[in-house]
Design a protein around this motif. Structure first.
Motif, PDB file in Angstrom:
ATOM      1  N   TRP A   3       0.875  -1.161   0.000  1.00 33.02           N
ATOM      2  CA  TRP A   3       0.000   0.000   0.000  1.00 33.02           C
ATOM      3  C   TRP A   3       0.915   1.215   0.000  1.00 33.02           C
ATOM      4  N   MET A   4       0.879   1.977  -1.117  1.00 28.36           N
ATOM      5  CA  MET A   4       1.820   3.070  -1.311  1.00 28.36           C
ATOM      6  C   MET A   4       1.074   4.398  -1.462  1.00 28.36           C
ATOM      7  N   VAL A   5       1.632   5.422  -0.873  1.00 28.17           N
ATOM      8  CA  VAL A   5       1.088   6.778  -0.985  1.00 28.17           C
ATOM      9  C   VAL A   5       2.233   7.711  -1.385  1.00 28.17           C
ATOM     10  N   ASP A   6       2.124   8.280  -2.573  1.00 33.78           N
ATOM     11  CA  ASP A   6       3.137   9.210  -3.096  1.00 33.78           C
ATOM     12  C   ASP A   6       4.541   8.612  -3.066  1.00 33.78           C
ATOM     13  N   GLY A   7       4.645   7.349  -3.486  1.00 30.78           N
ATOM     14  CA  GLY A   7       5.943   6.689  -3.588  1.00 30.78           C
ATOM     15  C   GLY A   7       6.451   6.080  -2.291  1.00 30.78           C
ATOM     16  N   ARG A   8       5.739   6.268  -1.199  1.00 27.70           N
ATOM     17  CA  ARG A   8       6.170   5.728   0.100  1.00 27.70           C
ATOM     18  C   ARG A   8       5.339   4.485   0.430  1.00 27.70           C
ATOM     19  N   THR A   9       6.019   3.423   0.858  1.00 26.32           N
ATOM     20  CA  THR A   9       5.323   2.193   1.245  1.00 26.32           C
ATOM     21  C   THR A   9       4.784   2.342   2.661  1.00 26.32           C
ATOM     22  N   VAL A  10       3.465   2.272   2.796  1.00 28.73           N
ATOM     23  CA  VAL A  10       2.820   2.391   4.105  1.00 28.73           C
ATOM     24  C   VAL A  10       2.762   1.031   4.798  1.00 28.73           C
ATOM     25  N   SER A  11       2.420  -0.015   4.044  1.00 27.75           N
ATOM     26  CA  SER A  11       2.351  -1.365   4.610  1.00 27.75           C
ATOM     27  C   SER A  11       2.579  -2.383   3.498  1.00 27.75           C
ATOM     28  N   THR A  12       2.984  -3.580   3.901  1.00 35.29           N
ATOM     29  CA  THR A  12       3.223  -4.686   2.963  1.00 35.29           C
ATOM     30  C   THR A  12       2.617  -5.953   3.542  1.00 35.29           C
ATOM     31  N   MET A  13       2.007  -6.762   2.717  1.00 35.00           N
ATOM     32  CA  MET A  13       1.412  -8.007   3.200  1.00 35.00           C
ATOM     33  C   MET A  13       1.481  -9.096   2.132  1.00 35.00           C
ATOM     34  N   ALA A  14       1.464 -10.346   2.597  1.00 33.16           N
ATOM     35  CA  ALA A  14       1.492 -11.483   1.689  1.00 33.16           C
ATOM     36  C   ALA A  14       0.121 -11.658   1.032  1.00 33.16           C
ATOM     37  N   VAL A  15       0.123 -12.035  -0.252  1.00 31.62           N
ATOM     38  CA  VAL A  15      -1.129 -12.282  -0.974  1.00 31.62           C
ATOM     39  C   VAL A  15      -0.975 -13.528  -1.851  1.00 31.62           C
ATOM     40  N   ARG A  16      -2.096 -14.106  -2.231  1.00 25.75           N
ATOM     41  CA  ARG A  16      -2.098 -15.181  -3.212  1.00 25.75           C
ATOM     42  C   ARG A  16      -3.138 -14.850  -4.275  1.00 25.75           C
ATOM     43  N   PHE A  17      -3.088 -15.594  -5.377  1.00 25.95           N
ATOM     44  CA  PHE A  17      -3.854 -15.215  -6.563  1.00 25.95           C
ATOM     45  C   PHE A  17      -4.730 -16.360  -7.061  1.00 25.95           C
ATOM     46  N   GLY A  18      -5.363 -16.126  -8.215  1.00 23.53           N
ATOM     47  CA  GLY A  18      -6.226 -17.120  -8.814  1.00 23.53           C
ATOM     48  C   GLY A  18      -5.452 -18.319  -9.333  1.00 23.53           C
ATOM     49  N   SER A  19      -6.141 -19.405  -9.500  1.00 26.41           N
ATOM     50  CA  SER A  19      -5.544 -20.618 -10.029  1.00 26.41           C
ATOM     51  C   SER A  19      -5.380 -20.500 -11.548  1.00 26.41           C
ATOM     52  N   ARG A  20      -4.852 -21.559 -12.169  1.00 29.76           N
ATOM     53  CA  ARG A  20      -4.607 -21.536 -13.609  1.00 29.76           C
ATOM     54  C   ARG A  20      -5.909 -21.304 -14.404  1.00 29.76           C
ATOM     55  N   GLY A  21      -6.985 -21.895 -13.940  1.00 32.63           N
ATOM     56  CA  GLY A  21      -8.253 -21.752 -14.662  1.00 32.63           C
ATOM     57  C   GLY A  21      -8.950 -20.422 -14.436  1.00 32.63           C
ATOM     58  N   THR A  22      -8.639 -19.766 -13.326  1.00 29.47           N
ATOM     59  CA  THR A  22      -9.262 -18.465 -13.009  1.00 29.47           C
ATOM     60  C   THR A  22      -8.174 -17.496 -12.553  1.00 29.47           C
ATOM     61  N   PRO A  23      -7.308 -17.062 -13.476  1.00 32.67           N
ATOM     62  CA  PRO A  23      -6.172 -16.224 -13.084  1.00 32.67           C
ATOM     63  C   PRO A  23      -6.589 -14.808 -12.697  1.00 32.67           C
ATOM     64  N   THR A  24      -5.787 -14.196 -11.859  1.00 31.51           N
ATOM     65  CA  THR A  24      -5.983 -12.791 -11.508  1.00 31.51           C
ATOM     66  C   THR A  24      -5.504 -11.928 -12.668  1.00 31.51           C
ATOM     67  N   ARG A  25      -6.321 -11.019 -13.095  1.00 32.40           N
ATOM     68  CA  ARG A  25      -5.971 -10.183 -14.242  1.00 32.40           C
ATOM     69  C   ARG A  25      -4.858  -9.194 -13.881  1.00 32.40           C
ATOM     70  N   GLU A  26      -4.002  -8.938 -14.875  1.00 31.47           N
ATOM     71  CA  GLU A  26      -2.891  -8.004 -14.680  1.00 31.47           C
ATOM     72  C   GLU A  26      -3.188  -6.697 -15.402  1.00 31.47           C
ATOM     73  N   GLY A  27      -2.631  -5.613 -14.884  1.00 33.84           N
ATOM     74  CA  GLY A  27      -2.829  -4.309 -15.509  1.00 33.84           C
ATOM     75  C   GLY A  27      -3.029  -3.226 -14.474  1.00 33.84           C
ATOM     76  N   VAL A  28      -3.539  -2.081 -14.933  1.00 34.61           N
ATOM     77  CA  VAL A  28      -3.814  -0.935 -14.062  1.00 34.61           C
ATOM     78  C   VAL A  28      -5.321  -0.766 -13.938  1.00 34.61           C
ATOM     79  N   PHE A  29      -5.811  -0.737 -12.714  1.00 33.49           N
ATOM     80  CA  PHE A  29      -7.242  -0.647 -12.437  1.00 33.49           C
ATOM     81  C   PHE A  29      -7.461   0.416 -11.355  1.00 33.49           C
ATOM     82  N   SER A  30      -8.696   0.493 -10.868  1.00 31.20           N
ATOM     83  CA  SER A  30      -8.987   1.358  -9.724  1.00 31.20           C
ATOM     84  C   SER A  30     -10.069   0.709  -8.879  1.00 31.20           C
ATOM     85  N   VAL A  31     -10.059   1.003  -7.587  1.00 28.02           N
ATOM     86  CA  VAL A  31     -11.077   0.473  -6.683  1.00 28.02           C
ATOM     87  C   VAL A  31     -12.401   1.164  -7.013  1.00 28.02           C
ATOM     88  N   TYR A  32     -13.411   0.360  -7.351  1.00 31.88           N
ATOM     89  CA  TYR A  32     -14.702   0.956  -7.693  1.00 31.88           C
ATOM     90  C   TYR A  32     -15.796   0.642  -6.683  1.00 31.88           C
TER      91      TYR A  32
END
Length: 274
Positions: A174-203
Motif C-alpha cells: 500500500w503506497m502513498v506518493d511513492g512511500r510504502t505504508v504497509s506490505t502483506m502477503a497475498v495469493r492469486f487465482g488458479s490456472r483456470g481463473t487467473p488474476t488479471r494483470e494491468g492498471v485498475f482502480s477500486v470501484y
C-alpha cells in the motif's frame, strides 16, 4: 647324546610356547636355580586410553554437538528448519522464521523418536539427521504462510495512492506518493481463473461481502476488476499457498487488511504486475 638331544627338544618347545604366550625363555642353568620360564603378568594399573591421533596421551571424551539454533532465534535458517520439520509431520504451522514454542516441541519430539537427547535445541547431530530425511525446501515451502520480502515496486506505483500488487513476490504494497505504508502477503487465482494483470482502480468496497457466485465469504472486499477484489481469506490463513482463489487477491492477515480497508478509498489505483 640322547640326553642332549632331548634337552634341545625341550628348549625348542619352550621357545614355541614363549612365542605363543609372550613369555621370556632363559637357557637352563642361568642365574642359579631360577625357573627356566618367566611369565610377565600385566600391571594392575590399566594403561591410559590412546588419543585419536594415535599418540600415548590420555584420550578425551568427544565434544558435545554444537547448537545451531534455539528458542528465540530468527531468520532464513530457522525457516528452513521449520519447512523440513513440516515435511516429516513434526510441525504443522508456519514456517514463520521464528524459533517459537511449537518449533521447540517439534524438535524435541523429533529428537526423542530417534534416540537423541530431547533438548528442543537444534544441534549439528539433530540437523544432519533431519537433513538426511528431507529434501531442500523450495521458495514457497519456506514462505508457505507468507513473510516473503517484497520485490521493488512497479514504476506505475510510484505516484498517488496505489495498491501495488506483485505476482512474482506474492506481495501487496500500500503506497502513498511513492512511500510504502504497509506490505502483506497475498495469493492469486488458479490456472483456470487467473488474476488479471494491468492498471485498475477500486470501484466498490464491501466490508462483509459474500460471493454470490461461489457462496463464500469475502470480508474487507475492495473490487477493482469485474468480480475480482482484494479481500481477506480464511482459507489462505489456514492453508497458505497450498490453495488458491477464483481470481481474487487473497490476504491472510486479517488485522493488516482491516487497517488497509480503512485507508483505501474508491478511486484509488490498483496495479497488478508480474
Amino acid at each position: 647324546m640322547r640326553t642332549t638331544g632331548m634337552g634341545r627338544a625341550i628348549a625348542a618347545g619352550l621357545a614355541v610356547l614363549a612365542a605363543l604366550t609372550g613369555c621370556t625363555v632363559q637357557a637352563p642353568g642361568e642365574e642359579g636355580h631360577r625357573s627356566p620360564v618367566r611369565i610377565e603378568l600385566p600391571d594392575s594399573t590399566p594403561s591410559p586410553l590412546r588419543s585419536p591421533t594415535g599418540d600415548d596421551r590420555p584420550g578425551t571424551a568427544p565434544a558435545p554437538a554444537r547448537v545451531l539454533w534455539s528458542p528465540g532465534d530468527t531468520g532464513r535458517d530457522v525457516r528452513e528448519l521449520q519447512a523440513r520439520l513440516r515435511q516429516v509431520a513434526w510441525l504443522f504451522d508456519g514456517p514463520t522464521g521464528t524459533y517459537d514454542e511449537a518449533t521447540e516441541r517439534a524438535v524435541s519430539g523429533f529428537q526423542g523418536k530417534r534416540g537423541l537427547p530431547r533438548t528442543g535445541r537444534t544441534d549439528t547431530v539433530t540437523w544432519q539427521r533431519l537433513r538426511g530425511m528431507t529434501h531442500e525446501p523450495g521458495r514457497w515451502e519456506l514462505y508457505l504462510m507468507g513473510g516473503q520480502p517484497a520485490d521493488p515496486p512497479d514504476a506505475r506505483c510510484r505516484a498517488g495512492r496505489v495498491l501495488c500488487i506483485d505476482k512474482t513476490s506474492r506481495t501487496l504494497r500500500w503506497m502513498v506518493d511513492g512511500r510504502t505504508v504497509s506490505t502483506m502477503a497475498v495469493r492469486f487465482g488458479s490456472r483456470g481463473t487467473p488474476t488479471r494483470e494491468g492498471v485498475f482502480s477500486v470501484y466498490w468496497k464491501s466490508r462483509d461481502h459474500v460471493s454470490t457466485l461461489y457462496d463464500s465469504p469475502m470480508p474487507y472486499a475492495m473490487f477493482f476488476s469485474g468480480g475480482q477484489a482484494v479481500h481477506y481469506s480464511r482459507d489462505f490463513a489456514a492453508r497458505g499457498y497450498a490453495g488458491g482463489s477464483h481470481g481474487c487477491v487473497n490476504v491472510r492477515d486479517e488485522q493488516a487488511i482491516a487497517e488497509l480497508y480503512a485507508q483505501v478509498r474508491n478511486g484509488d489505483k490498483v496495479v497488478v504486475s508480474r
